[in-house]
Design an enzyme around this catalytic site. Structure first.
Site, PDB file in Angstrom:
ATOM      1  N   GLU A 233      -7.026 -10.983   7.097  1.00 18.55           N
ATOM      2  CA  GLU A 233      -7.745  -9.743   6.877  1.00 18.55           C
ATOM      3  C   GLU A 233      -9.032  -9.925   6.079  1.00 18.55           C
ATOM      4  OE1 GLU A 233      -5.275  -6.987   4.661  1.00 18.55           O
ATOM      5  OE2 GLU A 233      -4.139  -8.631   3.804  1.00 18.55           O
TER       6      GLU A 233
ATOM      7  N   HIS B 281       0.813  -1.214   0.000  1.00 15.18           N
ATOM      8  CA  HIS B 281       0.000   0.000   0.000  1.00 15.18           C
ATOM      9  C   HIS B 281       0.847   1.265   0.000  1.00 15.18           C
ATOM     10  CE1 HIS B 281      -3.784  -2.088   0.431  1.00 15.18           C
ATOM     11  NE2 HIS B 281      -3.275  -2.793   1.439  1.00 15.18           N
TER      12      HIS B 281
END
Length: 172
Positions: A157, A52
């Site tokens: 996640e 990210h």
């Protein structure tokens, strides 16, 4: 001529094996000085993010070196559970990898296989990479050290991962 022998001990892995708590943070920026500061501030590890963030392979390599200078364990969060990405991060000298979106036991096993050399895994071998000190660590010592010291961390996640958590956690 100086001989390089001994694969480096992963301080974070050793501390966790001793039941100690370790502390770290993420490096989202590609500035090595920031990683050095994280180490000098007393943290144990830094997660060099390539999922990210805009960190490139070259930046990740510089951040790994900065972590080593500051005596903290560099962990690279790869962009995906892909053997070639795991291989690249570890060959650059990362002390571990953080693999996102691991939702099944098969995916967890695949991450471990990609990070370990035979007979524990299927990681491709190049004895002249930075992690092997460019060939200056004897090969058998390098292989044993890498298999022993490398951290493989997975991210839970997704709801599917939560459903499969017990099986995922059973993967060595």
């Amino acid at each position: 001529m100086k001989t390089v022998s001994q694969y480096p001990v992963n301080g974070v892995k050793q501390a966790m094996n001793e039941g100690k708590t370790v502390y770290g943070t993420f490096a989202l920026l590609g500035e090595p000085a920031l990683v050095e500061m994280i180490g000098y501030a007393g943290l144990d590890f830094v997660v060099i993010d390539t999922e990210h963030s805009g960190n490139t392979t070259e930046q990740a390599g510089s951040l790994i070196r900065a972590a080593e200078i500051a005596n903290i364990t560099p962990i690279v969060r790869v962009t995906a559970n892909a053997p070639e990405l795991i291989l690249r991060a570890l060959d650059m000298g990362a002390g571990g990898i953080l693999v996102p979106q691991v939702n099944t036991v098969a995916e967890a096993r695949a991450a471990v296989r990609a990070a370990r050399y035979a007979p524990l895994g299927e990681r491709g071998l190049a004895g002249v990479v930075r992690a092997a000190r460019y060939g200056f660590v004897p090969m058998q010592e390098y292989l044993a050290g890498a298999n022993r010291e490398t951290l493989v961390i997975i991210q839970v996640e997704h709801v599917d991962a939560v459903s499969n958590l017990d099986e995922i956690l059973a993967v060595e």
